[in-house]
Scaffold this motif. Sequence first.
Motif, PDB file in Angstrom:
ATOM      1  N   ASP A   1       7.938  -5.729 -11.284  1.00 61.11           N
ATOM      2  CA  ASP A   1       8.066  -6.555 -12.658  1.00 61.11           C
ATOM      3  C   ASP A   1       6.314  -6.602 -12.908  1.00 61.11           C
ATOM      4  OD1 ASP A   1       6.695  -8.734 -11.240  1.00 61.11           O
ATOM      5  OD2 ASP A   1       8.654  -9.815 -11.092  1.00 61.11           O
ATOM      6  N   ASP A   2       6.118  -7.278 -14.237  1.00 66.58           N
ATOM      7  CA  ASP A   2       5.053  -7.545 -14.555  1.00 66.58           C
ATOM      8  C   ASP A   2       3.872  -8.102 -13.710  1.00 66.58           C
ATOM      9  OD1 ASP A   2       6.004  -6.030 -17.009  1.00 66.58           O
ATOM     10  OD2 ASP A   2       6.363  -8.108 -17.814  1.00 66.58           O
ATOM     11  N   GLN A   3       4.437  -9.061 -12.821  1.00 69.03           N
ATOM     12  CA  GLN A   3       3.502  -9.699 -11.867  1.00 69.03           C
ATOM     13  C   GLN A   3       3.207  -8.942 -10.636  1.00 69.03           C
ATOM     14  OE1 GLN A   3       6.488 -11.360 -13.198  1.00 69.03           O
ATOM     15  NE2 GLN A   3       5.005 -11.867 -14.864  1.00 69.03           N
ATOM     16  N   GLY A   4       4.088  -7.682 -10.377  1.00 70.53           N
ATOM     17  CA  GLY A   4       3.690  -7.005  -9.265  1.00 70.53           C
ATOM     18  C   GLY A   4       4.680  -7.190  -7.945  1.00 70.53           C
ATOM     19  N   HIS A   5       5.782  -7.992  -8.424  1.00 68.24           N
ATOM     20  CA  HIS A   5       6.694  -8.335  -7.510  1.00 68.24           C
ATOM     21  C   HIS A   5       7.999  -7.434  -7.619  1.00 68.24           C
ATOM     22  CE1 HIS A   5       5.019 -12.596  -8.475  1.00 68.24           C
ATOM     23  NE2 HIS A   5       4.262 -11.906  -7.795  1.00 68.24           N
ATOM     24  N   LEU A   6       8.689  -7.396  -6.532  1.00 69.76           N
ATOM     25  CA  LEU A   6       9.763  -6.489  -6.557  1.00 69.76           C
ATOM     26  C   LEU A   6      10.647  -6.953  -7.571  1.00 69.76           C
ATOM     27  CD1 LEU A   6      11.198  -5.857  -3.177  1.00 69.76           C
ATOM     28  CD2 LEU A   6      10.191  -4.130  -4.613  1.00 69.76           C
TER      29      LEU A   6
ATOM     30  N   ALA B   1       0.867  -1.022   0.246  1.00 69.82           N
ATOM     31  CA  ALA B   1       0.144   0.017  -0.017  1.00 69.82           C
ATOM     32  C   ALA B   1       0.615   1.287   0.000  1.00 69.82           C
ATOM     33  CB  ALA B   1      -1.022   0.121   1.423  1.00 69.82           C
ATOM     34  N   GLY B   2       1.691   1.141   0.775  1.00 71.94           N
ATOM     35  CA  GLY B   2       2.992   2.263   0.675  1.00 71.94           C
ATOM     36  C   GLY B   2       3.675   2.752  -0.535  1.00 71.94           C
ATOM     37  N   LEU B   3       3.880   1.573  -1.155  1.00 72.43           N
ATOM     38  CA  LEU B   3       4.593   1.655  -2.776  1.00 72.43           C
ATOM     39  C   LEU B   3       3.305   2.138  -3.614  1.00 72.43           C
ATOM     40  CD1 LEU B   3       6.662  -1.290  -2.942  1.00 72.43           C
ATOM     41  CD2 LEU B   3       7.454   0.950  -2.686  1.00 72.43           C
ATOM     42  N   ASP B   4       2.063   1.597  -3.497  1.00 76.41           N
ATOM     43  CA  ASP B   4       1.030   2.006  -4.304  1.00 76.41           C
ATOM     44  C   ASP B   4       0.818   3.561  -4.111  1.00 76.41           C
ATOM     45  OD1 ASP B   4       0.639  -0.258  -5.471  1.00 76.41           O
ATOM     46  OD2 ASP B   4      -1.005  -0.857  -4.165  1.00 76.41           O
TER      47      ASP B   4
ATOM     48  N   LEU C   1       8.910 -10.537  -1.041  1.00 79.43           N
ATOM     49  CA  LEU C   1       9.392  -9.842  -2.089  1.00 79.43           C
ATOM     50  C   LEU C   1       7.962  -9.778  -3.232  1.00 79.43           C
ATOM     51  CD1 LEU C   1      13.247 -10.827  -2.164  1.00 79.43           C
ATOM     52  CD2 LEU C   1      11.892  -8.982  -1.034  1.00 79.43           C
ATOM     53  N   ARG C   2       7.173 -10.750  -2.978  1.00 82.98           N
ATOM     54  CA  ARG C   2       6.119 -10.969  -3.877  1.00 82.98           C
ATOM     55  C   ARG C   2       4.824 -10.260  -3.447  1.00 82.98           C
ATOM     56  NH1 ARG C   2       6.380 -15.850  -7.474  1.00 82.98           N
ATOM     57  NH2 ARG C   2       8.669 -16.323  -7.577  1.00 82.98           N
ATOM     58  N   GLY C   3       4.507 -10.499  -2.400  1.00 82.74           N
ATOM     59  CA  GLY C   3       3.076 -10.103  -1.892  1.00 82.74           C
ATOM     60  C   GLY C   3       3.221  -8.396  -1.446  1.00 82.74           C
ATOM     61  N   LEU C   4       4.562  -8.199  -0.854  1.00 87.02           N
ATOM     62  CA  LEU C   4       4.819  -6.812  -0.058  1.00 87.02           C
ATOM     63  C   LEU C   4       4.072  -6.749   0.900  1.00 87.02           C
ATOM     64  CD1 LEU C   4       5.375  -4.889  -3.667  1.00 87.02           C
ATOM     65  CD2 LEU C   4       7.133  -6.117  -2.110  1.00 87.02           C
ATOM     66  N   SER C   5       3.839  -7.706   1.716  1.00 85.03           N
ATOM     67  CA  SER C   5       2.865  -7.566   2.984  1.00 85.03           C
ATOM     68  C   SER C   5       3.572  -7.226   4.233  1.00 85.03           C
ATOM     69  CB  SER C   5       2.173  -8.917   3.011  1.00 85.03           C
ATOM     70  OG  SER C   5       3.202  -9.998   3.548  1.00 85.03           O
ATOM     71  N   ASP C   6       4.976  -6.870   4.138  1.00 88.01           N
ATOM     72  CA  ASP C   6       5.563  -6.293   5.271  1.00 88.01           C
ATOM     73  C   ASP C   6       4.803  -5.265   6.063  1.00 88.01           C
ATOM     74  OD1 ASP C   6       7.602  -7.562   3.315  1.00 88.01           O
ATOM     75  OD2 ASP C   6       8.877  -7.337   5.276  1.00 88.01           O
ATOM     76  N   PRO C   7       4.513  -5.137   7.256  1.00 93.64           N
ATOM     77  CA  PRO C   7       3.785  -4.234   7.869  1.00 93.64           C
ATOM     78  C   PRO C   7       4.519  -2.797   8.039  1.00 93.64           C
ATOM     79  CG  PRO C   7       4.729  -5.810   9.502  1.00 93.64           C
ATOM     80  CD  PRO C   7       5.058  -6.211   8.277  1.00 93.64           C
ATOM     81  N   LEU C   8       3.885  -1.735   7.932  1.00 98.20           N
ATOM     82  CA  LEU C   8       4.253  -0.348   8.216  1.00 98.20           C
ATOM     83  C   LEU C   8       3.682   0.177   9.192  1.00 98.20           C
ATOM     84  CD1 LEU C   8       4.374   1.286   4.594  1.00 98.20           C
ATOM     85  CD2 LEU C   8       6.343  -0.282   5.674  1.00 98.20           C
TER      86      LEU C   8
END
Length: 89
Positions: free
Chosen positions: A46-51, A28-31, A67-74
């Motif tokens: 990348d095209d799949q939305g992964h780093l 969400a932060g990157l978005d 690195l795929r779901g980018l679910s790390d909490p902020l």
Amino acid sequence: MARIEFTPQLRRFVDTPVVDTAAATLRAGLDAAFATNPRLRGYILDDQGHLRPNVVVFVDGRRARDLRGLSDPLGPGSRVHVLQALSGG
């Protein structure tokens, strides 16, 4: 608010604004950053939305784990640093 910053290497290619966001996850932060500059997305994901393999993200001084779901909490005071890996020899 969490603060997302990009390293100067990326500025050679695309505008990299510092973004303050109330996002609860890295995704969400990157978005929020991509909403400010949509071209930035292609340099980070990348095209799949992964780093992309040449991108490293640190959240509060620790390397992001998901690195795929980018679910790390902020958290409200989180600091996110997005780096483009350097290569050469």
